[in-house]
Write an enzyme that holds these catalytic residues in place. Structure first.
Site, PDB file in Angstrom:
ATOM      1  N   LYS A   1      13.753  24.749  15.466  1.00 40.22           N
ATOM      2  CA  LYS A   1      13.658  26.211  15.361  1.00 40.22           C
ATOM      3  C   LYS A   1      12.259  26.615  14.894  1.00 40.22           C
ATOM      4  O   LYS A   1      11.680  27.573  15.414  1.00 40.22           O
ATOM      5  CB  LYS A   1      14.729  26.730  14.384  1.00 40.22           C
TER       6      LYS A   1
ATOM      7  N   GLN B   1      20.215  27.504   7.160  1.00 36.35           N
ATOM      8  CA  GLN B   1      20.878  26.504   7.993  1.00 36.35           C
ATOM      9  C   GLN B   1      22.191  26.059   7.353  1.00 36.35           C
ATOM     10  O   GLN B   1      22.240  25.771   6.155  1.00 36.35           O
ATOM     11  CB  GLN B   1      19.935  25.301   8.219  1.00 36.35           C
TER      12      GLN B   1
ATOM     13  N   ASP C   1      21.204  35.196  12.505  1.00 33.40           N
ATOM     14  CA  ASP C   1      22.280  34.309  12.948  1.00 33.40           C
ATOM     15  C   ASP C   1      23.501  35.091  13.404  1.00 33.40           C
ATOM     16  O   ASP C   1      24.355  34.559  14.117  1.00 33.40           O
ATOM     17  CB  ASP C   1      22.721  33.393  11.794  1.00 33.40           C
TER      18      ASP C   1
HETATM   19  N1  GUN Z   1      24.414  25.065  11.880  1.00 42.78           N
HETATM   20  C1  GUN Z   1      24.811  24.754  13.128  1.00 42.78           C
HETATM   21  N2  GUN Z   1      24.518  25.767  13.976  1.00 42.78           N
HETATM   22  C2  GUN Z   1      23.922  26.737  13.254  1.00 42.78           C
HETATM   23  C3  GUN Z   1      23.392  28.012  13.575  1.00 42.78           C
HETATM   24  O1  GUN Z   1      23.417  28.481  14.717  1.00 42.78           O
HETATM   25  N3  GUN Z   1      22.846  28.693  12.538  1.00 42.78           N
HETATM   26  C4  GUN Z   1      22.826  28.213  11.267  1.00 42.78           C
HETATM   27  N4  GUN Z   1      22.286  28.965  10.320  1.00 42.78           N
HETATM   28  N5  GUN Z   1      23.316  27.035  10.941  1.00 42.78           N
HETATM   29  C5  GUN Z   1      23.862  26.300  11.933  1.00 42.78           C
END
Ligand code: GUN
Length: 292
Positions: A54, A98, A121
């Site tokens: 990311k 995350q 998110d």
């Molecule tokens: N953990 C697995 N997928 C995601 C996501 O799309 N966003 C976040 N913040 N954590 C994750």
């Protein structure tokens, strides 16, 4: 029939290039770069890879990412204080924490702390609730990534029977809401579902987000179905595997998104899109122009 591949990597690359160009044009017009705070807690190997991807994607699109790598011992209060500071910081447009978080931290409390205007998110209860009410704000990345993929291949979920496997807060539930909003008839299967095969066999569009390799034998796929595999499991030999038996499913489906290279890259592209959207729609005009 041999299914056509849905090349999530290529679609995501196009989306990311569009975002990069928009950011570049905005900078030429005197706006600062969009900024995303990324918070990673602990040493979870998969989370480290996801967050690294990311951050790299942000850099390539001209989006500034502000890294917060915290130890697994970080207290809930310390994390809430950090989020509060990011909420108040006019130089930050989006906040990504995350998941999963260590057991001693209440994830819902953390998600609720994020300013909904910076909720890239799409997990805050207000964001989620507005999606459920068909007035989406920032849309959950993986779910909206799948909607974009369906648009790109010219498949409209309206009136179609969509079966979603997995009812997680991260993927299954938001995806069901997105598909419902798109006019699909939606079945959500989960750990307590009986007769899974019967449901899967009815799916005109099947999305599996469970994380169990081989959960869906290829023979269950309805001929001509669109298959979106969101499950991703690292096998002992290091390879990545989805939930659906790929080769066998490919012989029955019309379209199939593989693992890796299918839905995964779209999640990252949509995170960038949400960060740009949050900057444009939720950050004040003055703060969009302040350089730091
Ligand atoms: N953990 C697995 N997928 C995601 C996501 O799309 N966003 C976040 N913040 N954590 C994750």
């Amino acid at each position: 029939m041999t299914a056509r591949l849905i090349d999530g990597k290529a679609i995501a690359a196009q989306v990311r290039e569009e975002i990069r160009r928009t950011v570049e044009e905005r900078r030429a017009a005197g706006f600062r770069a969009p900024a995303l705070a990324t918070v990673l807690i602990g040493e979870d190997a998969a989370s480290q890879v996801y967050v690294r991807n990311k951050r790299r994607a942000c850099a390539a699109a001209g989006i500034k990412s502000i890294h917060h790598d915290l130890s697994a011992e970080t207290s809930e209060q310390e994390l809430l204080t950090l989020i509060d500071a990011c909420n108040r910081d006019r130089a930050i447009d989006g906040i990504l924490v995350q998941l999963p978080l260590p057991d001693h931290i209440n994830s819902l409390k953390v998600i609720q702390k994020i300013d909904p205007g910076k909720d890239v998110d799409g997990f805050h209860p207000l964001t989620f609730g507005m999606l459920a009410l068909r007035s989406p704000r920032l849309r959950p990345c993986t779910a909206v990534g799948i909607i974009r993929m369906l648009e790109r291949i010219g498949v409209n979920p309206k009136g179609k029977h969509c079966v979603v496997l997995g009812a997680s807060n991260l993927v299954g539930r938001p995806l069901a809401l997105e598909l419902l909003m798109a006019g699909a008839t939606v079945t959500v299967c989960h750990r307590f579902t009986t007769h899974l095969e019967e449901h899967v066999r009815q799916a005109e569009i099947l999305a599996s987000a469970v994380g169990k390799p081989g959960l869906v034998p290829g023979a269950w796929i309805r001929p001509g179905a669109v298959v979106l595999d969101v499950g991703i499991t690292r096998m002992s030999d290091g390879t990545l595997r989805g939930d659906v038996e790929f080769e066998q499913a490919r012989e029955r489906a019309s379209w199939i998104a593989p693992v890796p290279g299918g839905v995964g890259p779209m999640t990252v592209a949509m995170l960038l899109q949400n960060t740009l959207d949050a900057t444009i729609h939720n950050t004040s005009q003055a703060a969009q122009r302040e350089e730091h």
